[in-house]
Enzyme design. Structure first.
Site, PDB file in Angstrom:
ATOM      1  N   PRO A   7      -3.071  -5.271   5.747  1.00  0.00           N
ATOM      2  CA  PRO A   7      -4.097  -6.277   5.473  1.00  0.00           C
ATOM      3  C   PRO A   7      -3.414  -7.522   4.945  1.00  0.00           C
ATOM      4  O   PRO A   7      -2.505  -7.432   4.119  1.00  0.00           O
ATOM      5  CB  PRO A   7      -4.942  -5.602   4.383  1.00  0.00           C
ATOM      6  CG  PRO A   7      -4.036  -4.636   3.704  1.00  0.00           C
ATOM      7  CD  PRO A   7      -3.006  -4.221   4.717  1.00  0.00           C
ATOM      8  N   MET A   8      -3.799  -8.689   5.419  1.00  0.00           N
ATOM      9  CA  MET A   8      -3.254  -9.940   4.871  1.00  0.00           C
ATOM     10  C   MET A   8      -4.374 -10.956   4.807  1.00  0.00           C
ATOM     11  O   MET A   8      -4.778 -11.522   5.831  1.00  0.00           O
ATOM     12  CB  MET A   8      -2.081 -10.447   5.716  1.00  0.00           C
ATOM     13  CG  MET A   8      -0.790  -9.673   5.448  1.00  0.00           C
ATOM     14  SD  MET A   8       0.631 -10.197   6.446  1.00  0.00           S
ATOM     15  CE  MET A   8       0.886 -11.878   5.924  1.00  0.00           C
ATOM     16  N   GLU A   9      -4.861 -11.155   3.609  1.00  0.00           N
ATOM     17  CA  GLU A   9      -6.010 -12.023   3.385  1.00  0.00           C
ATOM     18  C   GLU A   9      -5.731 -13.437   3.889  1.00  0.00           C
ATOM     19  O   GLU A   9      -4.679 -14.009   3.589  1.00  0.00           O
ATOM     20  CB  GLU A   9      -6.316 -12.050   1.878  1.00  0.00           C
ATOM     21  CG  GLU A   9      -7.728 -12.427   1.560  1.00  0.00           C
ATOM     22  CD  GLU A   9      -7.817 -13.793   0.947  1.00  0.00           C
ATOM     23  OE1 GLU A   9      -6.831 -14.224   0.332  1.00  0.00           O
ATOM     24  OE2 GLU A   9      -8.868 -14.432   1.104  1.00  0.00           O
ATOM     25  N   GLN A  76     -11.108  -2.499   3.078  1.00  0.00           N
ATOM     26  CA  GLN A  76     -10.409  -2.539   1.787  1.00  0.00           C
ATOM     27  C   GLN A  76     -11.258  -3.213   0.712  1.00  0.00           C
ATOM     28  O   GLN A  76     -11.803  -4.302   0.927  1.00  0.00           O
ATOM     29  CB  GLN A  76      -9.080  -3.287   1.914  1.00  0.00           C
ATOM     30  CG  GLN A  76      -8.262  -3.155   0.627  1.00  0.00           C
ATOM     31  CD  GLN A  76      -6.934  -3.884   0.658  1.00  0.00           C
ATOM     32  OE1 GLN A  76      -6.895  -5.108   0.597  1.00  0.00           O
ATOM     33  NE2 GLN A  76      -5.842  -3.142   0.751  1.00  0.00           N
ATOM     34  N   CYS A 106      -2.656  -6.527  -5.183  1.00  0.00           N
ATOM     35  CA  CYS A 106      -2.735  -7.988  -5.010  1.00  0.00           C
ATOM     36  C   CYS A 106      -2.151  -8.714  -6.225  1.00  0.00           C
ATOM     37  O   CYS A 106      -2.554  -8.461  -7.364  1.00  0.00           O
ATOM     38  CB  CYS A 106      -4.189  -8.399  -4.791  1.00  0.00           C
ATOM     39  SG  CYS A 106      -4.364 -10.172  -4.585  1.00  0.00           S
ATOM     40  N   LYS A 147      -3.637   1.513  -1.985  1.00  0.00           N
ATOM     41  CA  LYS A 147      -2.387   0.780  -1.738  1.00  0.00           C
ATOM     42  C   LYS A 147      -1.884   0.264  -3.082  1.00  0.00           C
ATOM     43  O   LYS A 147      -2.624  -0.425  -3.796  1.00  0.00           O
ATOM     44  CB  LYS A 147      -2.665  -0.370  -0.770  1.00  0.00           C
ATOM     45  CG  LYS A 147      -1.456  -1.197  -0.380  1.00  0.00           C
ATOM     46  CD  LYS A 147      -1.740  -1.940   0.928  1.00  0.00           C
ATOM     47  CE  LYS A 147      -0.623  -2.856   1.355  1.00  0.00           C
ATOM     48  NZ  LYS A 147      -0.704  -4.185   0.750  1.00  0.00           N
ATOM     49  N   ASN A 207       5.706   0.494   3.001  1.00  0.00           N
ATOM     50  CA  ASN A 207       5.418  -0.896   3.364  1.00  0.00           C
ATOM     51  C   ASN A 207       6.369  -1.837   2.631  1.00  0.00           C
ATOM     52  O   ASN A 207       6.757  -1.585   1.499  1.00  0.00           O
ATOM     53  CB  ASN A 207       3.949  -1.209   3.014  1.00  0.00           C
ATOM     54  CG  ASN A 207       3.619  -2.693   3.054  1.00  0.00           C
ATOM     55  OD1 ASN A 207       3.236  -3.275   2.051  1.00  0.00           O
ATOM     56  ND2 ASN A 207       3.774  -3.317   4.203  1.00  0.00           N
ATOM     57  N   GLU A 209       8.897  -5.511   3.907  1.00  0.00           N
ATOM     58  CA  GLU A 209      10.188  -6.012   4.404  1.00  0.00           C
ATOM     59  C   GLU A 209      10.689  -5.312   5.673  1.00  0.00           C
ATOM     60  O   GLU A 209      11.893  -5.207   5.882  1.00  0.00           O
ATOM     61  CB  GLU A 209      11.212  -5.876   3.270  1.00  0.00           C
ATOM     62  CG  GLU A 209      12.168  -7.036   3.124  1.00  0.00           C
ATOM     63  CD  GLU A 209      11.494  -8.390   2.858  1.00  0.00           C
ATOM     64  OE1 GLU A 209      12.042  -9.380   3.355  1.00  0.00           O
ATOM     65  OE2 GLU A 209      10.442  -8.456   2.173  1.00  0.00           O
TER      66      GLU A 209
HETATM   67  C1  LIG Z   1      -0.738 -13.976   2.812  1.00  0.00           C
HETATM   68  C2  LIG Z   1      -0.806 -12.527   2.403  1.00  0.00           C
HETATM   69  C3  LIG Z   1      -2.050 -11.933   2.222  1.00  0.00           C
HETATM   70  C4  LIG Z   1      -2.134 -10.581   1.824  1.00  0.00           C
HETATM   71  N1  LIG Z   1      -3.363 -10.009   1.679  1.00  0.00           N
HETATM   72  C5  LIG Z   1      -3.461  -8.672   1.344  1.00  0.00           C
HETATM   73  C6  LIG Z   1      -4.726  -8.018   1.258  1.00  0.00           C
HETATM   74  O1  LIG Z   1      -5.802  -8.595   1.496  1.00  0.00           O
HETATM   75  N2  LIG Z   1      -4.716  -6.697   0.899  1.00  0.00           N
HETATM   76  C7  LIG Z   1      -3.555  -6.003   0.653  1.00  0.00           C
HETATM   77  O2  LIG Z   1      -3.602  -4.813   0.331  1.00  0.00           O
HETATM   78  N3  LIG Z   1      -2.357  -6.600   0.768  1.00  0.00           N
HETATM   79  C8  LIG Z   1      -2.280  -7.903   1.115  1.00  0.00           C
HETATM   80  N4  LIG Z   1      -1.053  -8.485   1.264  1.00  0.00           N
HETATM   81  C9  LIG Z   1       0.169  -7.664   1.153  1.00  0.00           C
HETATM   82  C10 LIG Z   1       0.563  -7.085   2.532  1.00  0.00           C
HETATM   83  O3  LIG Z   1      -0.402  -6.185   2.998  1.00  0.00           O
HETATM   84  C11 LIG Z   1       1.905  -6.333   2.435  1.00  0.00           C
HETATM   85  O4  LIG Z   1       1.773  -5.322   1.486  1.00  0.00           O
HETATM   86  C12 LIG Z   1       3.046  -7.273   2.039  1.00  0.00           C
HETATM   87  O5  LIG Z   1       3.038  -8.460   2.781  1.00  0.00           O
HETATM   88  C13 LIG Z   1       4.392  -6.557   2.210  1.00  0.00           C
HETATM   89  O6  LIG Z   1       4.592  -6.192   3.533  1.00  0.00           O
HETATM   90  P1  LIG Z   1       5.538  -7.070   4.503  1.00  0.00           P
HETATM   91  O7  LIG Z   1       6.845  -7.277   3.775  1.00  0.00           O
HETATM   92  O8  LIG Z   1       5.638  -6.215   5.741  1.00  0.00           O
HETATM   93  O9  LIG Z   1       4.824  -8.372   4.743  1.00  0.00           O
HETATM   94  C14 LIG Z   1      -0.952  -9.828   1.632  1.00  0.00           C
HETATM   95  C15 LIG Z   1       0.294 -10.443   1.835  1.00  0.00           C
HETATM   96  C16 LIG Z   1       0.378 -11.768   2.214  1.00  0.00           C
HETATM   97  C17 LIG Z   1       1.744 -12.394   2.424  1.00  0.00           C
END
Ligand SMILES: Cc1cc2nc3c(=O)[nH]c(=O)nc-3n(C[C@H](O)[C@H](O)[C@H](O)COP(=O)(O)O)c2cc1C
Length: 326
Positions: A7-9, A76, A106, A147, A207, A209
């Site tokens: 999820p990425m808000e 979520q 978050c 998470k 999860n 990187e």
């Molecule tokens: C812009 C942004 C928005 C995010 N929004 C959420 C979210 O809504 N819910 C959540 O559990 N994690 C959120 N995350 C975290 C990501 O789900 C993930 O855990 C984090 O980016 C690490 O994974 P990555 O290194 O593969 O990006 C967000 C991360 C970013 C950068």
């Protein structure tokens, strides 16, 4: 082995989920967080975050995009009031959610100030109560997942939180292998996840990187997890899930070339056209190009070419030009 889309808000919204899911290599998605603070939220909040809950024919009536990703999208929730979260989880389940994911990771200041997200990593008893109350309120068939990060200021609460979450009845745990204080800075500390796995019996998903197939291999080795959740990595390399799956099957995989990626950005532009006012036209594409430029240098040039424009047709033409590159 399953690949989860993170999820990425504000970034991985229903349109992006749809697009990446169509491309393939993803088994499961999670919505952007829905913030629960005072009330049981109205239907439209759940349905716009997760249009997948609405039968296709009815989607436009509730203002939801007709494009939603796979049927396995989890809803979520983020908040700190166990009863209120449980009531909202129950509502989401009534609307058809097959799984509720609870956000304890978050790092946003506004969220943490109101005692939500990663702030709860220092409140293990409360975290347990949230999971337990939610588990009790939703039907048995509805999964409850969580998470977490490794800790708030330090990487010091992951074991007690993971155990509390499992004991409270969660079905799965995703671990973003960094503390809140680490933000999104590399590295991710995948080895801590191995320790978690030794203490709980529910599936643990790693999860953080994972940008390449090599990162996936290293993450698996260090965390002991088969399943991973991909966030920024799959935005930078949209077929990363396919490449990981091919690797798993011992098959050769050729990554998509830039013109194909440009076609995807064109699809996103067209999909989102009706959903954003003119002043935000193309913003989603510009945002995606920011991630894509990590893999495709052409993405930076395209970004420079359209960054000041809000004209749909100008942006569309600029992207079409890229799709025609040899
Ligand atoms: C812009 C942004 C928005 C995010 N929004 C959420 C979210 O809504 N819910 C959540 O559990 N994690 C959120 N995350 C975290 C990501 O789900 C993930 O855990 C984090 O980016 C690490 O994974 P990555 O290194 O593969 O990006 C967000 C991360 C970013 C950068």
């Amino acid at each position: 082995m399953q690949i989860y889309l993170a999820p990425m808000e504000g970034v991985i919204d229903p349109h992006m989920r749809y697009l990446l899911d169509q491309l393939g290599g993803i088994d499961l998605c999670v919505t952007e967080f829905i913030r629960v603070s005072k009330t049981v939220l109205p239907n439209h909040v759940f349905l716009s975050a997760c249009p997948e809950l609405t039968p296709l024919a009815e989607r436009s009536a509730c203002g939801a995009s007709k494009y939603g990703a796979c049927s396995t999208t989890r809803v979520q929730l983020l908040g700190s009031d166990p009863e209120l979260i449980a009531l909202n989880a129950h509502k989401a389940a009534q609307l058809g959610a097959k799984a509720i994911d609870l956000n304890f990771g978050c790092p946003a200041k506004t969220v943490n100030r109101s005692f939500g997200g990663a702030r709860l990593l220092d409140e293990t008893t409360l975290l347990h109560k949230i999971v337990h109350t939610t588990r009790q309120r939703v039907p048995t068939a509805t999964l409850v997942t969580a998470k977490i990060r490794l800790g708030y200021e330090d990487k010091d609460s992951y074991l007690r939180n993971a155990v509390a979450i499992a004991e409270a009845g969660a079905d799965e745990l995703v671990v973003h292998a960094r503390s809140k204080a680490d933000g999104y800075q590399p590295p991710a500390y995948w080895r801590y996840i191995k320790e978690i796995k030794q203490h709980i019996d529910i599936p643990v998903i790693a999860n953080g990187e994972i940008w390449t197939v090599e990162d996936y291999i290293a993450c698996r080795q260090q965390s002991g997890c088969d399943s991973v959740m991909l966030g920024r990595g799959i935005l930078a390399r949209p077929d990363l899930g396919l490449a990981i799956k091919a690797h798993q099957q011992g098959k050769y995989y050729e990554f998509l070339t830039w013109p194909k990626i440009a076609e995807l950005t064109l699809m996103l532009l067209r999909l989102t056209k009706a959903f954003y006012p003119v002043k935000h036209m193309g913003n989603r594409i510009k945002q995606w190009l920011f991630y894509l430029q990590r893999t495709y240098p052409q993405a930076s040039a395209l970004f420079d070419g359209i960054k000041r424009s809000r004209d749909f047709y100008f942006i569309e033409q600029a992207i079409i030009h890229e799709t025609l590159q040899p």
